[in-house]
Scaffold this motif. Structure first.
Motif, PDB file in Angstrom:
ATOM      1  N   ARG A 230       1.004  -1.161   0.200  1.00  0.00           N
ATOM      2  CA  ARG A 230      -0.074   0.050  -0.030  1.00  0.00           C
ATOM      3  C   ARG A 230       0.808   1.300  -0.072  1.00  0.00           C
ATOM      4  O   ARG A 230       0.701   2.228  -0.804  1.00  0.00           O
ATOM      5  CB  ARG A 230      -1.030   0.058   1.310  1.00  0.00           C
TER       6      ARG A 230
ATOM      7  N   GLU B 288       2.312   1.781  -3.499  1.00  0.00           N
ATOM      8  CA  GLU B 288       1.362   2.407  -4.284  1.00  0.00           C
ATOM      9  C   GLU B 288       1.278   3.709  -4.084  1.00  0.00           C
ATOM     10  O   GLU B 288       1.023   4.522  -5.068  1.00  0.00           O
ATOM     11  CB  GLU B 288       0.182   1.465  -4.321  1.00  0.00           C
ATOM     12  N   ARG B 289       1.110   4.080  -2.936  1.00  0.00           N
ATOM     13  CA  ARG B 289       0.907   5.628  -2.393  1.00  0.00           C
ATOM     14  C   ARG B 289       2.094   6.282  -2.858  1.00  0.00           C
ATOM     15  O   ARG B 289       1.916   7.583  -3.468  1.00  0.00           O
ATOM     16  CB  ARG B 289       0.483   5.689  -1.125  1.00  0.00           C
TER      17      ARG B 289
ATOM     18  N   PHE C  89       3.997   5.779  -5.507  1.00  0.00           N
ATOM     19  CA  PHE C  89       3.910   6.105  -7.044  1.00  0.00           C
ATOM     20  C   PHE C  89       2.794   7.105  -7.517  1.00  0.00           C
ATOM     21  O   PHE C  89       2.891   8.046  -8.221  1.00  0.00           O
ATOM     22  CB  PHE C  89       3.963   4.860  -7.582  1.00  0.00           C
ATOM     23  N   GLN C  90       1.907   6.985  -6.553  1.00  0.00           N
ATOM     24  CA  GLN C  90       0.758   8.140  -6.805  1.00  0.00           C
ATOM     25  C   GLN C  90       1.119   9.406  -6.549  1.00  0.00           C
ATOM     26  O   GLN C  90       0.875  10.435  -7.275  1.00  0.00           O
ATOM     27  CB  GLN C  90      -0.459   7.527  -5.741  1.00  0.00           C
ATOM     28  N   LEU C  91       1.979   9.789  -5.468  1.00  0.00           N
ATOM     29  CA  LEU C  91       2.614  11.094  -5.057  1.00  0.00           C
ATOM     30  C   LEU C  91       3.463  11.348  -6.521  1.00  0.00           C
ATOM     31  O   LEU C  91       3.320  12.454  -6.889  1.00  0.00           O
ATOM     32  CB  LEU C  91       3.275  10.973  -3.892  1.00  0.00           C
TER      33      LEU C  91
ATOM     34  N   ARG D  53       3.449  10.536  -9.545  1.00  0.00           N
ATOM     35  CA  ARG D  53       2.631  10.930 -10.618  1.00  0.00           C
ATOM     36  C   ARG D  53       1.789  12.266 -10.514  1.00  0.00           C
ATOM     37  O   ARG D  53       1.784  13.028 -11.550  1.00  0.00           O
ATOM     38  CB  ARG D  53       1.582   9.826 -10.969  1.00  0.00           C
ATOM     39  N   LEU D  54       1.249  12.564  -9.185  1.00  0.00           N
ATOM     40  CA  LEU D  54       0.910  14.057  -8.800  1.00  0.00           C
ATOM     41  C   LEU D  54       1.704  15.011  -9.094  1.00  0.00           C
ATOM     42  O   LEU D  54       1.444  16.179  -9.491  1.00  0.00           O
ATOM     43  CB  LEU D  54       0.138  13.960  -7.484  1.00  0.00           C
TER      44      LEU D  54
ATOM     45  N   ALA E 230      -4.334  12.819  -3.339  1.00  0.00           N
ATOM     46  CA  ALA E 230      -4.060  11.036  -3.119  1.00  0.00           C
ATOM     47  C   ALA E 230      -5.195  10.671  -2.004  1.00  0.00           C
ATOM     48  O   ALA E 230      -5.249   9.489  -1.823  1.00  0.00           O
ATOM     49  CB  ALA E 230      -2.576  11.056  -2.533  1.00  0.00           C
ATOM     50  N   GLU E 231      -5.855  11.651  -1.526  1.00  0.00           N
ATOM     51  CA  GLU E 231      -6.598  11.096  -0.335  1.00  0.00           C
ATOM     52  C   GLU E 231      -6.035  10.196   0.771  1.00  0.00           C
ATOM     53  O   GLU E 231      -6.450   9.081   1.182  1.00  0.00           O
ATOM     54  CB  GLU E 231      -8.001  10.246  -1.061  1.00  0.00           C
ATOM     55  N   CYS E 232      -5.041  10.945   1.186  1.00  0.00           N
ATOM     56  CA  CYS E 232      -3.997  10.407   1.994  1.00  0.00           C
ATOM     57  C   CYS E 232      -3.689  11.090   3.146  1.00  0.00           C
ATOM     58  O   CYS E 232      -4.013  12.480   3.100  1.00  0.00           O
ATOM     59  CB  CYS E 232      -2.709  10.013   1.436  1.00  0.00           C
TER      60      CYS E 232
ATOM     61  N   THR F  32       1.350  11.494   4.185  1.00  0.00           N
ATOM     62  CA  THR F  32       2.099  12.098   3.042  1.00  0.00           C
ATOM     63  C   THR F  32       3.762  12.810   3.175  1.00  0.00           C
ATOM     64  O   THR F  32       4.295  12.558   2.487  1.00  0.00           O
ATOM     65  CB  THR F  32       1.102  13.323   2.542  1.00  0.00           C
TER      66      THR F  32
END
Length: 256
Positions: free
Chosen positions: A9, A12-13, A15-17, A19-20, A38-40, A45
């Protein structure tokens, strides 16, 4: 949640950061913006940002409190983009084509459900394209390079990709999967793709030829983009001939 699940998890987060932050461009993004997008949680974060900074893939932007991508990603990307020496061998090919025709030329590869631009050289005239820049992506099925790659792909793999992308192709580009599949037999017969007209860039056209290895697998595609009025029959014939020859040249150098 097990440690393995938590680790997955967090990855994944992270990599999401990334991309953002990439989407934020030169200005960068703040932790608050990243947290919301990211709804994190805020602590998570900040923790992930610090880990990414230590690895060199994220760095502070000029604007205080903002983050941009780090230079380590550039180094990794250069290695990934040339893992098979494809980009290195295709670079002089793109240069020769751009100098000869004055149009924009691209090296594209299949990457899962998408097409990725590994390299490009802009021509004399401004042009719009889906890839826009090196590293740009588009859904597989869009553009002439997609056709060139799909036409030489295993049927089961091709159908799975198009099934996955069907909604996006229809809603965002006005393309139907059946329309794309129906075009592939002609692409294989002719040895090049002309692309399908879609609602995003109706004023532009192009050509693409596959780069086929010794086993007949498409390891990439050479593509060009130009305004529709420039694509005369004579220009199309000259482009096809030159691009096919250059694609063979790439393969010969890869095998030497």
């Amino acid at each position: 949640m097990t440690d393995a699940m938590r680790g997955t998890r967090s990855l994944e987060r992270a990599f999401q950061l990334l991309r953002l932050i990439a989407a934020a461009g030169a200005e960068g993004a703040t932790p608050a913006q990243l947290c919301a997008a990211a709804e994190c949680s805020q602590p998570t974060t900040y923790r992930l940002l610090q880990h990414l900074r230590r690895q060199g893939v994220v760095r502070p932007a000029r604007r205080r409190g903002h983050y941009v991508l780090g230079y380590e990603l550039f180094a990794l990307g250069a290695q990934a983009g040339n893992a098979s020496a494809l980009r290195e061998q295709a670079r002089p090919v793109l240069l020769r084509l751009a100098q000869r025709f004055g149009d924009s030329f691209f090296l594209l590869v299949a990457d899962g459900y998408q097409v990725l631009c590994l390299d490009m050289l802009a021509g004399e005239l401004p042009v719009q394209s889906y890839s826009r820049s090196v590293g740009g992506r588009m859904p597989m099925g869009v553009g002439q390079a997609s056709q060139a790659l799909l036409a030489w792909m295993d049927k089961a793999e091709r159908n799975e990709i198009l099934r996955h992308n069907a909604a996006s192709l229809r809603l965002d580009y006005g393309l139907e999967v059946e329309q794309i599949i129906a075009s592939l037999a002609s692409v294989r017969r002719l040895g090049f793709a002309s692309g399908l007209v879609d609602r995003r860039l109706p004023g532009y056209t192009g050509l693409a030829v596959p780069i086929l290895d010794a086993a007949g697998q498409a390891i990439g595609a050479l593509s060009c983009a130009l305004a529709r009025p420039r694509m005369t029959d004579a220009r199309r014939q000259a482009l096809v001939q030159a691009m096919m020859q250059e694609a063979q040249q790439v393969v010969r150098h890869l095998g030497s």
